[in-house]
Design an enzyme around this catalytic site. Structure first.
Site, PDB file in Angstrom:
ATOM      1  N   GLY A  90       0.788  -4.363  -5.574  1.00  0.00           N
ATOM      2  CA  GLY A  90      -0.524  -4.388  -6.222  1.00  0.00           C
ATOM      3  C   GLY A  90      -0.745  -3.216  -7.168  1.00  0.00           C
TER       4      GLY A  90
ATOM      5  CD  GLU B  79       0.623  -7.917  -8.004  1.00  0.00           C
ATOM      6  OE1 GLU B  79       0.309  -7.365  -6.936  1.00  0.00           O
ATOM      7  OE2 GLU B  79       0.729  -9.144  -8.120  1.00  0.00           O
TER       8      GLU B  79
ATOM      9  CB  ALA C 171      -2.226  -5.136  -1.375  1.00  0.00           C
TER      10      ALA C 171
ATOM     11  CD  GLU D 208       4.133  -7.610  -4.255  1.00  0.00           C
ATOM     12  OE1 GLU D 208       5.249  -7.319  -4.725  1.00  0.00           O
ATOM     13  OE2 GLU D 208       3.065  -7.337  -4.825  1.00  0.00           O
TER      14      GLU D 208
HETATM   15  N1  CO8 Z   1      -0.470  -0.066   2.520  1.00  0.00           N
HETATM   16  C1  CO8 Z   1      -0.940   0.701   3.519  1.00  0.00           C
HETATM   17  N2  CO8 Z   1      -0.492   1.944   3.796  1.00  0.00           N
HETATM   18  C2  CO8 Z   1       0.469   2.422   2.990  1.00  0.00           C
HETATM   19  C3  CO8 Z   1       1.011   1.686   1.917  1.00  0.00           C
HETATM   20  C4  CO8 Z   1       0.500   0.376   1.689  1.00  0.00           C
HETATM   21  N3  CO8 Z   1       0.921  -0.390   0.688  1.00  0.00           N
HETATM   22  N4  CO8 Z   1       1.972   2.419   1.324  1.00  0.00           N
HETATM   23  C5  CO8 Z   1       2.030   3.578   1.990  1.00  0.00           C
HETATM   24  N5  CO8 Z   1       1.119   3.593   2.985  1.00  0.00           N
HETATM   25  C6  CO8 Z   1       0.847   4.672   3.946  1.00  0.00           C
HETATM   26  C7  CO8 Z   1       1.954   4.793   4.978  1.00  0.00           C
HETATM   27  O1  CO8 Z   1       1.759   3.847   6.015  1.00  0.00           O
HETATM   28  C8  CO8 Z   1       1.783   6.215   5.437  1.00  0.00           C
HETATM   29  O2  CO8 Z   1       0.668   6.285   6.305  1.00  0.00           O
HETATM   30  P1  CO8 Z   1       0.870   6.908   7.797  1.00  0.00           P
HETATM   31  O3  CO8 Z   1       1.217   8.338   7.526  1.00  0.00           O
HETATM   32  O4  CO8 Z   1      -0.474   6.712   8.429  1.00  0.00           O
HETATM   33  O5  CO8 Z   1       1.978   6.153   8.414  1.00  0.00           O
HETATM   34  C9  CO8 Z   1       1.367   6.945   4.168  1.00  0.00           C
HETATM   35  O6  CO8 Z   1       0.876   5.932   3.280  1.00  0.00           O
HETATM   36  C10 CO8 Z   1       2.521   7.659   3.469  1.00  0.00           C
HETATM   37  O7  CO8 Z   1       3.538   6.714   3.253  1.00  0.00           O
HETATM   38  P2  CO8 Z   1       5.048   6.915   3.765  1.00  0.00           P
HETATM   39  O8  CO8 Z   1       5.088   7.817   4.941  1.00  0.00           O
HETATM   40  O9  CO8 Z   1       5.667   5.552   3.911  1.00  0.00           O
HETATM   41  O10 CO8 Z   1       5.673   7.667   2.504  1.00  0.00           O
HETATM   42  P3  CO8 Z   1       7.199   7.682   2.065  1.00  0.00           P
HETATM   43  O11 CO8 Z   1       7.321   8.752   1.025  1.00  0.00           O
HETATM   44  O12 CO8 Z   1       8.102   7.749   3.236  1.00  0.00           O
HETATM   45  O13 CO8 Z   1       7.427   6.250   1.363  1.00  0.00           O
HETATM   46  C11 CO8 Z   1       6.853   4.389  -0.056  1.00  0.00           C
HETATM   47  C12 CO8 Z   1       6.743   5.906   0.194  1.00  0.00           C
HETATM   48  C13 CO8 Z   1       8.311   4.038  -0.397  1.00  0.00           C
HETATM   49  C14 CO8 Z   1       5.967   4.045  -1.232  1.00  0.00           C
HETATM   50  C15 CO8 Z   1       6.420   3.636   1.221  1.00  0.00           C
HETATM   51  O14 CO8 Z   1       5.166   4.135   1.638  1.00  0.00           O
HETATM   52  C16 CO8 Z   1       6.292   2.157   1.040  1.00  0.00           C
HETATM   53  O15 CO8 Z   1       7.297   1.450   1.015  1.00  0.00           O
HETATM   54  N6  CO8 Z   1       5.050   1.632   0.940  1.00  0.00           N
HETATM   55  C17 CO8 Z   1       4.756   0.246   0.843  1.00  0.00           C
HETATM   56  C18 CO8 Z   1       5.109  -0.287  -0.529  1.00  0.00           C
HETATM   57  C19 CO8 Z   1       4.877  -1.783  -0.594  1.00  0.00           C
HETATM   58  O16 CO8 Z   1       5.530  -2.557   0.068  1.00  0.00           O
HETATM   59  N7  CO8 Z   1       3.924  -2.210  -1.436  1.00  0.00           N
HETATM   60  C20 CO8 Z   1       3.587  -3.587  -1.599  1.00  0.00           C
HETATM   61  C21 CO8 Z   1       2.469  -3.947  -0.686  1.00  0.00           C
HETATM   62  S1  CO8 Z   1       2.110  -5.676  -0.704  1.00  0.00           S
HETATM   63  C22 CO8 Z   1       1.232  -5.896  -2.120  1.00  0.00           C
HETATM   64  O17 CO8 Z   1       0.975  -4.985  -2.863  1.00  0.00           O
HETATM   65  C23 CO8 Z   1       0.783  -7.268  -2.364  1.00  0.00           C
HETATM   66  C24 CO8 Z   1      -0.207  -7.359  -3.544  1.00  0.00           C
HETATM   67  C25 CO8 Z   1      -0.819  -8.711  -3.591  1.00  0.00           C
HETATM   68  C26 CO8 Z   1      -1.765  -8.915  -2.424  1.00  0.00           C
HETATM   69  C27 CO8 Z   1      -2.290 -10.296  -2.379  1.00  0.00           C
HETATM   70  C28 CO8 Z   1      -3.367 -10.438  -1.310  1.00  0.00           C
HETATM   71  C29 CO8 Z   1      -3.083 -11.386  -0.238  1.00  0.00           C
END
Ligand code: CO8
Length: 265
Positions: free
Chosen positions: A116, A119, A71, A139
């Site tokens: 997400g 999911e 998400a 999460e």
């Molecule tokens: N949301 C928003 N932006 C994201 C997300 C995300 N989940 N994942 C990556 N991005 C963005 C980064 O911020 C970055 O943007 P910017 O260049 O503007 O900073 C761009 O994508 C590229 O990402 P990275 O530079 O971080 O790329 P890396 O190769 O260094 O890392 C990863 C890749 C490991 C995947 C890393 O991006 C990461 O850890 N992402 C988040 C993963 C995460 O925690 N996902 C779970 C999110 S919470 C969720 O899904 C809850 C679902 C249920 C919701 C219920 C509603 C209330």
């Protein structure tokens, strides 16, 4: 039919296969409310056409790095409790629509499938992944829990103990481990992902779309019913097929030693 969306790409192919691509590669295809709204509209449109027009749906992510990295964390930053509940419910309802579609839905997992994103992939009927794919529910690292069905669908997919371990640790697993756990059906080199998906789809779309849809219904309903009720339900669905064009055609073609010509009716 609207094929024009802000955050997804929706394409339909001549063979009845539809491809829905989450298209926010700059955010690793993170799911925000707009993506969920676009997906809901696309799924509604697909659900309204006949089997000739839609025989299967593939869901994938744009770019080579991510299927969906979760998400959209940035959109969640300032959410109130009520907004967060609504966001979780929206994701859950869109992913539930994938279960309700009468056609098979395959996730082509082409990179990170986190939070997400996992999911979403678990909401699809099955997954084929590229060898660079990584899976996880991170999460808890954000002070959250899975909210788009992860605690339900991962538990059903891998059993309660592995689901607890993966959810409590937030650990990311590689494609081969996901294959071993049965989350994923097949792992292929990234350049061969869509080829592998299409090969599987060719097998499916050569079958009776009516029967495939009813098999999906019976399997999905079996999840929510006790064994006895699920078996009763299966017999009802099985019996309901008799008299349909496809069942008559399929069984007749067998006895006449020819290929069936299914119509999905
Ligand atoms: N949301 C928003 N932006 C994201 C997300 C995300 N989940 N994942 C990556 N991005 C963005 C980064 O911020 C970055 O943007 P910017 O260049 O503007 O900073 C761009 O994508 C590229 O990402 P990275 O530079 O971080 O790329 P890396 O190769 O260094 O890392 C990863 C890749 C490991 C995947 C890393 O991006 C990461 O850890 N992402 C988040 C993963 C995460 O925690 N996902 C779970 C999110 S919470 C969720 O899904 C809850 C679902 C249920 C919701 C219920 C509603 C209330």
């Amino acid at each position: 039919m609207n094929l024009d969306y802000q955050t997804i790409k929706l394409e339909s192919k001549e063979n009845g296969v539809w491809v829905l691509t989450i298209n926010r590669p700059e955010s690793l295809n993170a799911l925000n409310m707009q993506v969920l709204n676009d997906m809901a509209d696309a799924l509604r449109q697909i659900s309204e056409v006949d089997f000739e027009t839609a025989k299967a749906l593939v869901i994938t992510g744009a770019g080579e790095k991510a299927f969906v990295a979760g998400a959209d964390i940035k959109e969640m930053l300032d959410m109130s409790n009520e907004q967060a509940v609504a966001f979780a419910q929206k994701g859950q309802s869109v992913f539930h629509e994938l279960n309700l579609l009468k056609i098979p839905v395959i996730a082509a997992v082409n990179g990170f499938a986190l939070g997400g994103g996992l999911e979403l992939a678990l909401g699809c009927d099955f997954m084929i992944a590229s060898d660079n794919a990584k899976f996880g529910l991170p999460e808890v690292s954000l002070g959250l829990i899975p909210g788009f069905g992860g605690t339900v669908r991962l538990t059903r997919a891998v059993g309660i103990r592995k689901a607890r371990e993966l959810t409590f640790t937030g650990e990311m697993i590689k494609a081969d481990e996901a294959l071993r756990l049965g989350i994923v059906s097949q792992v292929v080199p990234q350049s061969e992902l869509m080829m592998a998906v299409n090969k599987k789809l060719e097998m499916i779309i050569s079958k009776s779309p009516l029967a495939v849809g009813k098999a999906k219904l019976s399997i999905n309903q079996a999840f929510d019913l006790e064994t006895e009720k699920a078996l009763e339900n299966e017999a009802e669905i099985f019996g309901g097929l008799f008299g349909s064009f496809d069942t008559t055609e399929g069984t007749k073609a067998f006895t006449e030693k020819r290929k069936p010509n299914f119509k999905g009716i």
